[in-house]
Enzyme design. Structure first.
Site, PDB file in Angstrom:
ATOM      1  N   SER A 171       1.206   1.410  -6.196  1.00  0.00           N
ATOM      2  CA  SER A 171       2.163   1.723  -5.128  1.00  0.00           C
ATOM      3  C   SER A 171       3.575   1.737  -5.701  1.00  0.00           C
ATOM      4  O   SER A 171       4.070   0.713  -6.190  1.00  0.00           O
ATOM      5  CB  SER A 171       2.057   0.686  -4.008  1.00  0.00           C
ATOM      6  OG  SER A 171       3.170   0.832  -3.155  1.00  0.00           O
ATOM      7  N   HIS A 211       0.261   5.946  -5.083  1.00  0.00           N
ATOM      8  CA  HIS A 211       0.362   5.578  -3.665  1.00  0.00           C
ATOM      9  C   HIS A 211       1.834   5.559  -3.248  1.00  0.00           C
ATOM     10  O   HIS A 211       2.651   4.858  -3.839  1.00  0.00           O
ATOM     11  CB  HIS A 211      -0.272   4.201  -3.469  1.00  0.00           C
ATOM     12  CG  HIS A 211      -0.336   3.737  -2.052  1.00  0.00           C
ATOM     13  ND1 HIS A 211      -1.338   4.115  -1.186  1.00  0.00           N
ATOM     14  CD2 HIS A 211       0.482   2.920  -1.341  1.00  0.00           C
ATOM     15  CE1 HIS A 211      -1.137   3.544  -0.015  1.00  0.00           C
ATOM     16  NE2 HIS A 211      -0.037   2.824  -0.067  1.00  0.00           N
ATOM     17  N   ASP A 251       4.442   4.925  -0.093  1.00  0.00           N
ATOM     18  CA  ASP A 251       4.613   4.302   1.220  1.00  0.00           C
ATOM     19  C   ASP A 251       5.792   4.921   1.940  1.00  0.00           C
ATOM     20  O   ASP A 251       6.938   4.790   1.498  1.00  0.00           O
ATOM     21  CB  ASP A 251       4.828   2.799   1.041  1.00  0.00           C
ATOM     22  CG  ASP A 251       3.576   2.128   0.529  1.00  0.00           C
ATOM     23  OD1 ASP A 251       2.572   2.141   1.266  1.00  0.00           O
ATOM     24  OD2 ASP A 251       3.586   1.620  -0.603  1.00  0.00           O
ATOM     25  N   MET A 303       8.085   4.829   5.054  1.00  0.00           N
ATOM     26  CA  MET A 303       8.475   3.905   6.128  1.00  0.00           C
ATOM     27  C   MET A 303       9.694   4.445   6.861  1.00  0.00           C
ATOM     28  O   MET A 303      10.632   4.938   6.217  1.00  0.00           O
ATOM     29  CB  MET A 303       8.791   2.539   5.523  1.00  0.00           C
ATOM     30  CG  MET A 303       7.659   1.987   4.668  1.00  0.00           C
ATOM     31  SD  MET A 303       8.043   0.350   4.083  1.00  0.00           S
ATOM     32  CE  MET A 303       6.581  -0.003   3.091  1.00  0.00           C
ATOM     33  N   HIS A 340       0.841   7.256   2.364  1.00  0.00           N
ATOM     34  CA  HIS A 340       0.563   6.293   3.441  1.00  0.00           C
ATOM     35  C   HIS A 340       1.753   6.283   4.401  1.00  0.00           C
ATOM     36  O   HIS A 340       2.815   5.772   4.072  1.00  0.00           O
ATOM     37  CB  HIS A 340       0.351   4.906   2.780  1.00  0.00           C
ATOM     38  CG  HIS A 340       0.252   3.777   3.739  1.00  0.00           C
ATOM     39  ND1 HIS A 340       0.357   2.448   3.330  1.00  0.00           N
ATOM     40  CD2 HIS A 340       0.044   3.730   5.087  1.00  0.00           C
ATOM     41  CE1 HIS A 340       0.229   1.648   4.376  1.00  0.00           C
ATOM     42  NE2 HIS A 340       0.052   2.398   5.451  1.00  0.00           N
ATOM     43  N   MET A 385       3.831   5.063   7.433  1.00  0.00           N
ATOM     44  CA  MET A 385       4.056   3.924   8.341  1.00  0.00           C
ATOM     45  C   MET A 385       5.217   4.308   9.241  1.00  0.00           C
ATOM     46  O   MET A 385       6.374   3.966   8.978  1.00  0.00           O
ATOM     47  CB  MET A 385       4.392   2.666   7.524  1.00  0.00           C
ATOM     48  CG  MET A 385       3.179   1.985   6.945  1.00  0.00           C
ATOM     49  SD  MET A 385       3.593   0.956   5.529  1.00  0.00           S
ATOM     50  CE  MET A 385       3.609   2.233   4.273  1.00  0.00           C
ATOM     51  N   MET A 416      -5.343  -2.275   5.817  1.00  0.00           N
ATOM     52  CA  MET A 416      -4.195  -3.081   5.398  1.00  0.00           C
ATOM     53  C   MET A 416      -4.638  -4.538   5.274  1.00  0.00           C
ATOM     54  O   MET A 416      -5.233  -5.095   6.208  1.00  0.00           O
ATOM     55  CB  MET A 416      -3.063  -2.997   6.428  1.00  0.00           C
ATOM     56  CG  MET A 416      -2.361  -1.662   6.523  1.00  0.00           C
ATOM     57  SD  MET A 416      -1.758  -1.020   4.941  1.00  0.00           S
ATOM     58  CE  MET A 416      -0.633  -2.310   4.408  1.00  0.00           C
ATOM     59  N   ASP A 452      -5.081  -2.166   0.813  1.00  0.00           N
ATOM     60  CA  ASP A 452      -3.653  -2.135   0.488  1.00  0.00           C
ATOM     61  C   ASP A 452      -2.975  -3.431   0.921  1.00  0.00           C
ATOM     62  O   ASP A 452      -2.927  -3.738   2.108  1.00  0.00           O
ATOM     63  CB  ASP A 452      -3.023  -0.932   1.213  1.00  0.00           C
ATOM     64  CG  ASP A 452      -1.557  -0.707   0.876  1.00  0.00           C
ATOM     65  OD1 ASP A 452      -1.031  -1.403   0.003  1.00  0.00           O
ATOM     66  OD2 ASP A 452      -0.969   0.195   1.505  1.00  0.00           O
TER      67      ASP A 452
HETATM   68  C1  DX5 Z   1       2.954  -2.396   2.273  1.00  0.00           C
HETATM   69  C2  DX5 Z   1       2.554  -1.171   1.514  1.00  0.00           C
HETATM   70  C3  DX5 Z   1       1.873  -1.407   0.223  1.00  0.00           C
HETATM   71  C4  DX5 Z   1       2.666  -2.228  -0.774  1.00  0.00           C
HETATM   72  C5  DX5 Z   1       1.660  -3.050  -1.499  1.00  0.00           C
HETATM   73  O1  DX5 Z   1       3.324  -2.032   3.543  1.00  0.00           O
HETATM   74  O2  DX5 Z   1       1.682  -0.369   2.302  1.00  0.00           O
HETATM   75  O3  DX5 Z   1       1.401  -0.206  -0.360  1.00  0.00           O
HETATM   76  O4  DX5 Z   1       3.404  -1.476  -1.686  1.00  0.00           O
HETATM   77  O5  DX5 Z   1       2.326  -3.933  -2.341  1.00  0.00           O
HETATM   78  P1  DX5 Z   1       1.596  -5.161  -3.016  1.00  0.00           P
HETATM   79  O6  DX5 Z   1       0.467  -4.625  -3.852  1.00  0.00           O
HETATM   80  O7  DX5 Z   1       2.678  -5.795  -3.825  1.00  0.00           O
HETATM   81  O8  DX5 Z   1       1.092  -6.054  -1.909  1.00  0.00           O
HETATM   82 ZN    ZN Z   2       0.712   1.394   1.328  1.00  0.00          ZN
END
Ligand code: DX5
Ligand code: ZN
Length: 213
Positions: free
Chosen positions: A6, A31, A33, A35, A64, A66, A135, A173
């Site tokens: 990620s 990956h 994220d 947000m 992903h 969010m 998650m 994740d």
């Molecule tokens: C959190 C993200 C993850 C995050 C995971 O909301 O969806 O992808 O980057 O990070 P680690 O592996 O450090 O928990």
């Molecule tokens: Zn993620």
């Protein structure tokens, strides 16, 4: 086990180098994220940064979302032609319509469940998607601890998929590390997302190798 580092835990001042390094180190997917500051209390990348990421990445993208406004962001990120585009089931008004829309664009549709969201929400969706992302932390930040009840949830999802005959991968994740990867593998995970475990290490190849159980 496939490994999807990620980018959230990378050094954002050196994104090109970080992406090149993790791709060379054996990442299967990258990956990303997304947000929006509403669904989760954090903000990440929009189109200008995505263009740079897309150019630098030598492996397929795993996006992903969010976000609150799922319909808007699905279209926005389909343009970057990821391998997987996943949206949270908690925010989708017409998930089956959205799944069809993503597939028609030539992208693999995937659905994400927060730690508290029941697997029953997948009952009429499972046969239509290519991946479920479970998650194992509350979304929004990297570096959080793995929520231990996720293990039983993964095993239950594995059983649900196997019984239904659906061809759907399981991705996990949040809080994934060398410490829990063996248990995740036994529970039935296909793809491990790892942010801080990979980017927080001083040897990306060794960290990724430790996850490929
Ligand atoms: C959190 C993200 C993850 C995050 C995971 O909301 O969806 O992808 O980057 O990070 P680690 O592996 O450090 O928990
Ligand atoms: Zn993620």
């Amino acid at each position: 086990m496939y490994v999807a580092p990620s980018l959230l835990s990378a050094d954002f001042g050196r994104l090109n180098d970080e992406i090149a390094a993790v791709c060379e180190a054996g990442a299967d997917l990258l990956h990303l994220d997304i947000m929006d500051g509403h669904f989760v209390p954090n903000l990440t990348f929009g189109a200008p940064v995505m263009n740079a990421i897309k150019k630098a990445a030598k492996v397929p993208l795993d996006i992903h979302l969010m976000v609150e406004n799922v319909d808007f962001f699905v279209d926005y990120f389909l343009d970057f032609k990821p391998k997987f585009l996943s949206f949270h089931i908690e925010r989708a008004t017409h998930p089956l319509r959205l799944i069809e829309h993503i597939r028609k664009a030539g992208v693999s549709p995937a659905v994400v469940l927060n730690p508290h969201t029941s697997l029953s929400t997948l009952e009429y969706i499972l046969s239509e998607i290519d991946m479920v992302l479970l998650m194992s932390v509350n979304p929004g930040f990297g570096g959080q601890s793995f929520i231990s009840s996720s293990l039983a949830k993964i095993a239950a999802l594995r059983a649900m998929i196997d019984e239904s005959g659906a061809k759907c991968l399981i991705e996990v994740d949040g809080g994934v590390s060398g410490q829990n990867i063996a248990e995740l593998d036994i529970a039935g995970v296909d793809i491990a997302v790892a942010g801080s475990f990979v980017f927080g290490s001083n040897d990306y190849a060794a960290a990724i190798k430790a996850l490929k159980v």
